[in-house]
Structures are given as structure tokens and as C-alpha cells.
Design a protein around this motif. Structure first.
Motif, PDB file in Angstrom:
ATOM      1  N   VAL A 175      46.955  31.075  29.718  1.00 14.03           N
ATOM      2  CA  VAL A 175      48.101  30.711  30.540  1.00 14.03           C
ATOM      3  C   VAL A 175      47.714  29.492  31.360  1.00 14.03           C
ATOM      4  O   VAL A 175      46.651  29.456  31.975  1.00 14.03           O
ATOM      5  CB  VAL A 175      48.499  31.886  31.463  1.00 14.03           C
ATOM      6  CG1 VAL A 175      49.680  31.518  32.324  1.00 14.03           C
ATOM      7  CG2 VAL A 175      48.784  33.117  30.642  1.00 14.03           C
ATOM      8  N   SER A 176      48.592  28.500  31.378  1.00 21.72           N
ATOM      9  CA  SER A 176      48.297  27.303  32.158  1.00 21.72           C
ATOM     10  C   SER A 176      48.500  27.591  33.642  1.00 21.72           C
ATOM     11  O   SER A 176      49.228  28.504  34.032  1.00 21.72           O
ATOM     12  CB  SER A 176      49.190  26.141  31.718  1.00 21.72           C
ATOM     13  OG  SER A 176      50.524  26.388  32.106  1.00 21.72           O
ATOM     14  N   SER A 177      47.874  26.802  34.474  1.00 27.58           N
ATOM     15  CA  SER A 177      47.990  27.001  35.924  1.00 27.58           C
ATOM     16  C   SER A 177      49.426  26.767  36.391  1.00 27.58           C
ATOM     17  O   SER A 177      49.879  27.377  37.354  1.00 27.58           O
ATOM     18  CB  SER A 177      47.023  26.091  36.665  1.00 27.58           C
ATOM     19  OG  SER A 177      47.296  24.746  36.351  1.00 27.58           O
ATOM     20  N   LYS A 178      50.158  25.921  35.703  1.00 28.40           N
ATOM     21  CA  LYS A 178      51.549  25.666  36.057  1.00 28.40           C
ATOM     22  C   LYS A 178      52.389  26.923  35.837  1.00 28.40           C
ATOM     23  O   LYS A 178      53.232  27.268  36.664  1.00 28.40           O
ATOM     24  CB  LYS A 178      52.085  24.504  35.220  1.00 28.40           C
ATOM     25  CG  LYS A 178      53.466  24.062  35.607  1.00 28.40           C
ATOM     26  CD  LYS A 178      53.884  22.864  34.784  1.00 28.40           C
ATOM     27  CE  LYS A 178      55.268  22.400  35.191  1.00 28.40           C
ATOM     28  NZ  LYS A 178      55.700  21.251  34.399  1.00 28.40           N
ATOM     29  N   GLU A 179      52.154  27.621  34.728  1.00 25.08           N
ATOM     30  CA  GLU A 179      52.885  28.859  34.456  1.00 25.08           C
ATOM     31  C   GLU A 179      52.536  29.936  35.477  1.00 25.08           C
ATOM     32  O   GLU A 179      53.393  30.718  35.877  1.00 25.08           O
ATOM     33  CB  GLU A 179      52.573  29.358  33.042  1.00 25.08           C
ATOM     34  CG  GLU A 179      53.149  28.504  31.944  1.00 25.08           C
ATOM     35  CD  GLU A 179      52.718  28.969  30.563  1.00 25.08           C
ATOM     36  OE1 GLU A 179      51.923  29.924  30.458  1.00 25.08           O
ATOM     37  OE2 GLU A 179      53.173  28.357  29.587  1.00 25.08           O
ATOM     38  N   VAL A 180      51.293  29.979  35.911  1.00 26.61           N
ATOM     39  CA  VAL A 180      50.873  30.960  36.911  1.00 26.61           C
ATOM     40  C   VAL A 180      51.575  30.685  38.230  1.00 26.61           C
ATOM     41  O   VAL A 180      52.056  31.608  38.898  1.00 26.61           O
ATOM     42  CB  VAL A 180      49.333  30.950  37.083  1.00 26.61           C
ATOM     43  CG1 VAL A 180      48.910  31.801  38.257  1.00 26.61           C
ATOM     44  CG2 VAL A 180      48.662  31.411  35.802  1.00 26.61           C
ATOM     45  N   GLU A 181      51.657  29.418  38.618  1.00 25.69           N
ATOM     46  CA  GLU A 181      52.343  29.058  39.864  1.00 25.69           C
ATOM     47  C   GLU A 181      53.825  29.398  39.793  1.00 25.69           C
ATOM     48  O   GLU A 181      54.403  29.892  40.763  1.00 25.69           O
ATOM     49  CB  GLU A 181      52.157  27.566  40.154  1.00 25.69           C
ATOM     50  CG  GLU A 181      50.760  27.208  40.581  1.00 25.69           C
ATOM     51  CD  GLU A 181      50.587  25.711  40.765  1.00 25.69           C
ATOM     52  OE1 GLU A 181      51.603  24.981  40.839  1.00 25.69           O
ATOM     53  OE2 GLU A 181      49.433  25.277  40.832  1.00 25.69           O
ATOM     54  N   GLU A 182      54.456  29.144  38.644  1.00 27.48           N
ATOM     55  CA  GLU A 182      55.874  29.468  38.488  1.00 27.48           C
ATOM     56  C   GLU A 182      56.094  30.975  38.552  1.00 27.48           C
ATOM     57  O   GLU A 182      57.081  31.442  39.107  1.00 27.48           O
ATOM     58  CB  GLU A 182      56.399  28.920  37.159  1.00 27.48           C
ATOM     59  CG  GLU A 182      56.526  27.424  37.125  1.00 27.48           C
ATOM     60  CD  GLU A 182      56.897  26.905  35.745  1.00 27.48           C
ATOM     61  OE1 GLU A 182      57.064  27.712  34.799  1.00 27.48           O
ATOM     62  OE2 GLU A 182      57.027  25.674  35.606  1.00 27.48           O
ATOM     63  N   GLU A 183      55.174  31.736  37.997  1.00 29.95           N
ATOM     64  CA  GLU A 183      55.293  33.189  38.008  1.00 29.95           C
ATOM     65  C   GLU A 183      55.123  33.726  39.429  1.00 29.95           C
ATOM     66  O   GLU A 183      55.809  34.657  39.840  1.00 29.95           O
ATOM     67  CB  GLU A 183      54.235  33.799  37.080  1.00 29.95           C
ATOM     68  CG  GLU A 183      54.461  35.271  36.822  1.00 29.95           C
ATOM     69  CD  GLU A 183      53.508  35.786  35.768  1.00 29.95           C
ATOM     70  OE1 GLU A 183      52.650  36.613  36.145  1.00 29.95           O
ATOM     71  OE2 GLU A 183      53.630  35.370  34.609  1.00 29.95           O
ATOM     72  N   ARG A 184      54.225  33.139  40.193  1.00 26.08           N
ATOM     73  CA  ARG A 184      54.018  33.567  41.584  1.00 26.08           C
ATOM     74  C   ARG A 184      55.231  33.227  42.448  1.00 26.08           C
ATOM     75  O   ARG A 184      55.572  33.956  43.372  1.00 26.08           O
ATOM     76  CB  ARG A 184      52.779  32.898  42.168  1.00 26.08           C
ATOM     77  CG  ARG A 184      51.497  33.470  41.640  1.00 26.08           C
ATOM     78  CD  ARG A 184      50.316  32.806  42.294  1.00 26.08           C
ATOM     79  NE  ARG A 184      49.083  33.220  41.651  1.00 26.08           N
ATOM     80  CZ  ARG A 184      47.933  32.621  41.798  1.00 26.08           C
ATOM     81  NH1 ARG A 184      47.834  31.557  42.582  1.00 26.08           N
ATOM     82  NH2 ARG A 184      46.867  33.064  41.184  1.00 26.08           N
TER      83      ARG A 184
END
Length: 186
Positions: A175-184
Motif C-alpha cells: 500500500v502506498s503512503s498516499k493510500e494510507v493517508e487517504e484511509e486515515r
């Protein structure tokens, strides 16, 4: 983000087909390797001028015979092991073993290819003349053995891809860090 349980039925539908291809390729390796061994070990030619030439005179051929024997034995054990259920996941074991066998077969094939190149072309820099004009039947049989060895190598290359697929399909994609930020954020 997909759940591993959601993707399991999709990937498990391919397992029987992959298992059939896997076992078929492993079973193909056995006669190819045995034929390579037989052609190489029984290969000899006598020349009235230069004497008798046998496979045991050339280290590269002995190496190919050893690797062919190991590959046939490994393929047989792997076929049996693939049908035996146990608690241990064999995907990693097959992945590593298939890679090792493919590399060993490449090295032994390269050694024999070098011998054949020198036998056909010679090396004028060190005063080696070509030998296949005097030992034509010997060279032809080594060519055939090398072709069979190459077919067995191709089987192991496909097996290495299949085993890599099996190992890496057990994990979710990174998972890219961008996807993690969007999920948070949601």
C-alpha cells in the motif's frame, strides 16, 4: 483496500490448473534429464589418430550429468511432495528450490556450451584446433544432450515462475503512503 479473504476464492480457482501444469512440467523434467544423462554417459568415440574420447574426459560434461541427476531426483521428490498434504506450507520451499535448480541447470548448460564451442571452433590463441571434424559423432550426441538439457531448463524456468506466483500471491500488494493517508482521513 481488499481483504485477503475476498481474494482467496479467486486465486484458489487457479490452483488446480497450476498444480496440473506444475506436476506435468516436473514429470517432463525426469525423462529429459535421464535422457541427457544416458546420452552423455554412453557417449564415446575412438579416433585412430587422436585416441578415445569419453564424457569422463571433460569436466563440463560430468558436471552436466551430476546436475541432470540432481534435477531428475528433485523433480521426482517435488511431484510426490506436491500431492502429500502436510501442515507446512511448501510454497517457499518450492520457490527457493526451483530457483536453485534453474540456476544450476543454466551453469551446467553454459559449461557444456563452452566445450562445444571450443570443439567446433577451437582456440587458435592457445593452439587448440577444433575437434568435431575428428569426433563428429561425439559432438552430435553432446549437441543432442545439450538440447534435452535446455528443454529441462525451460521446464524449470516455467516452474520458477509458477512457484513465484504461488508464493507472492499469498500476500496483499503493498500500500502506498498516499493510500494510507487517504484511509486515515476518511
Amino acid at each position: 483496500m481488499s481483504n485477503l479473504a475476498e481474494t482467496a476464492p479467486i486465486s484458489s480457482a487457479h490452483i488446480p490448473t497450476l498444480k496440473l501444469i506444475d506436476c506435468s512440467l516436473r514429470l517432463c523434467v525426469i525423462p529429459l534429464s535421464v535422457a541427457t544423462i544416458w546420452l552423455t554417459v554412453t557417449n564415446q568415440q575412438d579416433n585412430s589418430i587422436y585416441g578415445k574420447l569419453e564424457f569422463s574426459n571433460l569436466t563440463g560434461l560430468k558436471y552436466m550429468v551430476c546436475i541432470s541427476g540432481i534435477s531428475a531426483g528433485y523433480a521426482l521428490v517435488a511431484v510426490v511432495a506436491s500431492w502429500v498434504r502436510c501442515l507446512v506450507n511448501k510454497a517457499w520451499l518450492f520457490f527457493v528450490s526451483d530457483q536453485i535448480m534453474a540456476y544450476l541447470m543454466v551453469t551446467s548448460g553454459a559449461a557444456v556450451l563452452e566445450i562445444l564451442y571450443l570443439a567446433y571452433k577451437g582456440d587458435r590463441g592457445v593452439s587448440w584446433s577444433e575437434a568435431c571434424s575428428s569426433y563428429g559423432r561425439f559432438c552430435s550426441r553432446v549437441n543432442l544432450a545439450l538440447a534435452l538439457h535446455a528443454l529441462a531448463l525451460c521446464c524449470f524456468l516455467v516452474l520458477a515462475v509458477i512457484s513465484a506466483y504461488r508464493v507472492f500471491s499469498m500476500f496483499e500488494p503493498p500500500v502506498s503512503s498516499k493510500e494510507v493517508e487517504e484511509e486515515r482521513a476518511s
